[in-house]
Design a protein around this motif. Structure first.
Motif, PDB file in Angstrom:
ATOM      1  N   ILE A  51       6.536  22.644   7.860  1.00 27.80           N
ATOM      2  CA  ILE A  51       5.706  21.548   8.377  1.00 27.80           C
ATOM      3  C   ILE A  51       6.574  20.537   9.110  1.00 27.80           C
ATOM      4  O   ILE A  51       6.209  20.050  10.185  1.00 27.80           O
ATOM      5  N   GLY A  52       7.710  20.208   8.548  1.00 23.37           N
ATOM      6  CA  GLY A  52       8.707  19.416   9.242  1.00 23.37           C
ATOM      7  C   GLY A  52       8.294  18.006   9.609  1.00 23.37           C
ATOM      8  O   GLY A  52       8.645  17.510  10.683  1.00 23.37           O
ATOM      9  N   LEU A  53       7.570  17.334   8.714  1.00 20.22           N
ATOM     10  CA  LEU A  53       7.083  15.992   9.038  1.00 20.22           C
ATOM     11  C   LEU A  53       7.776  14.872   8.265  1.00 20.22           C
ATOM     12  O   LEU A  53       7.474  13.702   8.502  1.00 20.22           O
ATOM     13  N   HIS A  54       8.689  15.205   7.370  1.00 24.02           N
ATOM     14  CA  HIS A  54       9.280  14.150   6.543  1.00 24.02           C
ATOM     15  C   HIS A  54       9.995  13.104   7.408  1.00 24.02           C
ATOM     16  O   HIS A  54       9.667  11.910   7.359  1.00 24.02           O
ATOM     17  N   PRO A 103       0.828  -1.209   0.000  1.00 27.65           N
ATOM     18  CA  PRO A 103       0.000   0.000   0.000  1.00 27.65           C
ATOM     19  C   PRO A 103       0.862   1.260   0.000  1.00 27.65           C
ATOM     20  O   PRO A 103       1.930   1.302   0.629  1.00 27.65           O
ATOM     21  N   ALA A 104       0.405   2.273  -0.692  1.00 31.65           N
ATOM     22  CA  ALA A 104       0.981   3.607  -0.590  1.00 31.65           C
ATOM     23  C   ALA A 104       0.349   4.265   0.637  1.00 31.65           C
ATOM     24  O   ALA A 104      -0.845   4.536   0.665  1.00 31.65           O
ATOM     25  N   HIS A 105       1.153   4.482   1.646  1.00 33.16           N
ATOM     26  CA  HIS A 105       0.671   4.827   2.995  1.00 33.16           C
ATOM     27  C   HIS A 105       0.149   6.265   3.072  1.00 33.16           C
ATOM     28  O   HIS A 105       0.885   7.203   2.792  1.00 33.16           O
ATOM     29  N   PRO A 106      -1.109   6.450   3.459  1.00 34.22           N
ATOM     30  CA  PRO A 106      -1.618   7.819   3.644  1.00 34.22           C
ATOM     31  C   PRO A 106      -1.038   8.476   4.896  1.00 34.22           C
ATOM     32  O   PRO A 106      -0.420   7.827   5.740  1.00 34.22           O
ATOM     33  N   LEU A 107      -1.277   9.767   5.016  1.00 35.77           N
ATOM     34  CA  LEU A 107      -0.899  10.542   6.189  1.00 35.77           C
ATOM     35  C   LEU A 107      -2.128  10.714   7.071  1.00 35.77           C
ATOM     36  O   LEU A 107      -3.174  11.158   6.604  1.00 35.77           O
ATOM     37  N   HIS A 152       3.040   9.772  -2.729  1.00 33.86           N
ATOM     38  CA  HIS A 152       2.008  10.771  -3.022  1.00 33.86           C
ATOM     39  C   HIS A 152       0.878  10.749  -1.996  1.00 33.86           C
ATOM     40  O   HIS A 152       0.356  11.799  -1.617  1.00 33.86           O
ATOM     41  N   THR A 153       0.495   9.559  -1.515  1.00 29.36           N
ATOM     42  CA  THR A 153      -0.607   9.485  -0.555  1.00 29.36           C
ATOM     43  C   THR A 153      -0.202   9.999   0.818  1.00 29.36           C
ATOM     44  O   THR A 153      -1.059  10.344   1.628  1.00 29.36           O
ATOM     45  N   THR A 154       1.102  10.030   1.098  1.00 31.94           N
ATOM     46  CA  THR A 154       1.570  10.586   2.366  1.00 31.94           C
ATOM     47  C   THR A 154       1.660  12.103   2.284  1.00 31.94           C
ATOM     48  O   THR A 154       1.939  12.756   3.296  1.00 31.94           O
ATOM     49  N   GLN A 155       1.467  12.634   1.116  1.00 33.51           N
ATOM     50  CA  GLN A 155       1.421  14.062   0.809  1.00 33.51           C
ATOM     51  C   GLN A 155       2.812  14.690   0.799  1.00 33.51           C
ATOM     52  O   GLN A 155       3.561  14.620   1.774  1.00 33.51           O
ATOM     53  N   PHE A 156       3.138  15.300  -0.329  1.00 30.37           N
ATOM     54  CA  PHE A 156       4.475  15.862  -0.521  1.00 30.37           C
ATOM     55  C   PHE A 156       4.753  17.036   0.405  1.00 30.37           C
ATOM     56  O   PHE A 156       5.919  17.372   0.644  1.00 30.37           O
ATOM     57  N   ALA A 157       3.707  17.659   0.950  1.00 31.00           N
ATOM     58  CA  ALA A 157       3.913  18.819   1.818  1.00 31.00           C
ATOM     59  C   ALA A 157       4.646  18.477   3.106  1.00 31.00           C
ATOM     60  O   ALA A 157       5.143  19.377   3.794  1.00 31.00           O
ATOM     61  N   ILE A 158       4.739  17.203   3.464  1.00 28.30           N
ATOM     62  CA  ILE A 158       5.486  16.840   4.683  1.00 28.30           C
ATOM     63  C   ILE A 158       6.947  17.269   4.577  1.00 28.30           C
ATOM     64  O   ILE A 158       7.631  17.421   5.599  1.00 28.30           O
ATOM     65  N   ARG A 159       7.438  17.517   3.346  1.00 22.90           N
ATOM     66  CA  ARG A 159       8.828  17.921   3.146  1.00 22.90           C
ATOM     67  C   ARG A 159       9.048  19.410   3.372  1.00 22.90           C
ATOM     68  O   ARG A 159      10.201  19.852   3.447  1.00 22.90           O
ATOM     69  N   ASP A 160       7.973  20.170   3.436  1.00 15.80           N
ATOM     70  CA  ASP A 160       8.084  21.616   3.663  1.00 15.80           C
ATOM     71  C   ASP A 160       8.724  21.852   5.034  1.00 15.80           C
ATOM     72  O   ASP A 160       8.212  21.363   6.041  1.00 15.80           O
ATOM     73  N   PRO A 161       9.834  22.602   5.092  1.00 17.61           N
ATOM     74  CA  PRO A 161      10.482  22.844   6.394  1.00 17.61           C
ATOM     75  C   PRO A 161       9.555  23.465   7.430  1.00 17.61           C
ATOM     76  O   PRO A 161       9.730  23.255   8.634  1.00 17.61           O
ATOM     77  N   ALA A 183      10.689   4.045   0.728  1.00 17.21           N
ATOM     78  CA  ALA A 183      10.549   5.481   0.972  1.00 17.21           C
ATOM     79  C   ALA A 183      10.436   6.212  -0.351  1.00 17.21           C
ATOM     80  O   ALA A 183      11.213   5.957  -1.273  1.00 17.21           O
ATOM     81  N   GLY A 184       9.480   7.108  -0.453  1.00 20.39           N
ATOM     82  CA  GLY A 184       9.374   7.942  -1.632  1.00 20.39           C
ATOM     83  C   GLY A 184      10.501   8.956  -1.681  1.00 20.39           C
ATOM     84  O   GLY A 184      10.870   9.538  -0.655  1.00 20.39           O
ATOM     85  N   VAL A 185      11.068   9.156  -2.870  1.00 21.98           N
ATOM     86  CA  VAL A 185      12.158  10.109  -3.082  1.00 21.98           C
ATOM     87  C   VAL A 185      11.771  10.994  -4.260  1.00 21.98           C
ATOM     88  O   VAL A 185      11.404  10.483  -5.325  1.00 21.98           O
ATOM     89  N   VAL A 186      11.855  12.301  -4.078  1.00 19.14           N
ATOM     90  CA  VAL A 186      11.392  13.241  -5.106  1.00 19.14           C
ATOM     91  C   VAL A 186      12.411  14.363  -5.287  1.00 19.14           C
ATOM     92  O   VAL A 186      13.366  14.493  -4.522  1.00 19.14           O
ATOM     93  N   GLY A 187      12.156  15.174  -6.317  1.00 22.84           N
ATOM     94  CA  GLY A 187      12.886  16.419  -6.488  1.00 22.84           C
ATOM     95  C   GLY A 187      14.153  16.299  -7.304  1.00 22.84           C
ATOM     96  O   GLY A 187      14.443  15.270  -7.928  1.00 22.84           O
ATOM     97  N   SER A 188      14.921  17.384  -7.305  1.00 18.64           N
ATOM     98  CA  SER A 188      16.189  17.456  -8.022  1.00 18.64           C
ATOM     99  C   SER A 188      17.158  16.427  -7.449  1.00 18.64           C
ATOM    100  O   SER A 188      16.924  15.841  -6.380  1.00 18.64           O
ATOM    101  N   THR A 189      18.262  16.223  -8.141  1.00 21.94           N
ATOM    102  CA  THR A 189      19.217  15.218  -7.687  1.00 21.94           C
ATOM    103  C   THR A 189      19.732  15.540  -6.285  1.00 21.94           C
ATOM    104  O   THR A 189      19.855  14.645  -5.436  1.00 21.94           O
TER     105      THR A 189
END
Length: 297
Positions: free
Chosen positions: A66-69, A18-22, A55-64, A93-99
């Protein structure tokens, strides 16, 4: 990087991931108790692993701000260790963004005990194939990679047979989530893996919510190295669709994997139709999946 033996075996055996929701409370704050309960539910339902920070855990958790990553990844690891000690649960673990960002995220996931990085190429639409391949290669030096063919409707981009053929040669690539929602593009990935000669080393997981049962019941016979026929199958799926009704998803996968070759009973085909129909409702397919996360929640 290589996978521990039991995890590699579990990955190739396949199953439900499963893709884990938040989990949030009514005020929008992180609800650790319910987040832990969700993870335990997936394990009790028989999931082969969980994918967190996707995606289901929501990418906004990476926002400093919010600080939930890190806290979300840490809690996922702890919940699995507490609830299923000794069981080879695949931690993705989902990995996103630039290198630069992706390497930071992969290193964090590795340090927290995750086994694979599910690498989203969303938002990198202007990058050349060679730059994308270098991106995957660099991440694979930190953590084994599950490639991700994301459908263009939600931020992915078309990726050619040539791209996937080159990706299949990357030693760090050990699995692919195939989710272009397109039969032609799905077949291109399968053909590329077969042609690479690594079909026994790269585990295929469906992410095609519109064809879950079709993917799981099809044996793809395609040319391998030198034109020799190779037979490949999807061993499981990594799906937001499986974030709920998870026990039924496990039973469905078990049913699909025990089918004799070439024998798909009509009743199972009808379950495939019903599954796609239910998914369309949950993911708001009529509106370009804009309500997909709401449907899962």
């Amino acid at each position: 990087m290589t996978l521990p033996g039991p995890i590699a075996a579990a990955l190739h055996c396949g199953g439900v991931i499963p893709a884990h929701p938040l989990a949030l409370d009514r005020r929008g704050r992180f609800d650790e108790r319910r987040q832990r309960a969700l993870t335990r539910y997936y394990l009790d339902a028989g999931a082969a692993g969980v994918a967190i920070g996707v995606h289901t855990t929501q990418f906004a958790i990476r926002d400093p701000r919010i600080g939930l990553h890190r806290p979300v990844l840490e809690l996922g690891r702890e919940a699995i260790a507490d609830w299923a000690p000794g069981r080879p649960v695949i931690r993705i673990a989902g990995v996103v963004g630039s290198t630069r960002q992706a390497l930071r995220e992969a290193a964090l996931a590795r340090d927290l005990g995750y086994h694979l990085a599910l690498v989203s190429l969303g938002g990198l639409g202007r990058w050349s194939d060679q730059r994308l391949l270098g991106h995957l290669r660099a991440i694979g030096e930190i953590l084994p990679v599950m490639g991700f063919y994301l459908q263009p409707a939600v931020g992915g981009r078309p990726l050619s047979f040539r791209f996937w053929r080159a990706a299949a040669d990357l030693p760090g690539l050990v699995a692919i989530k195939v989710a272009p929602f397109d039969r032609y593009r799905t077949l291109e990935v399968i053909r590329a893996v077969a042609a690479s000669g690594r079909s026994q080393e790269i585990a295929l997981y469906t992410g095609n919510d519109d064809a879950i049962v079709a993917d799981l019941t099809t044996r793809f016979r395609v040319p391998g190295p030198g034109g020799r026929p190779v037979s490949l199958r999807f061993v499981g799926g990594l799906l937001g669709h499986w974030a709920c009704w998870t026990r039924q998803a496990v039973r469905l996968v078990e049913r699909c994997r025990t089918l004799p070759d070439g024998e798909v009973p009509d009743a199972l085909s009808q379950i495939g139709v019903a599954t796609t129909d239910a998914n369309g409702a949950r993911f708001d397919a009529a509106n370009g999946v804009r309500g997909g996360l709401d449907g899962i929640h």
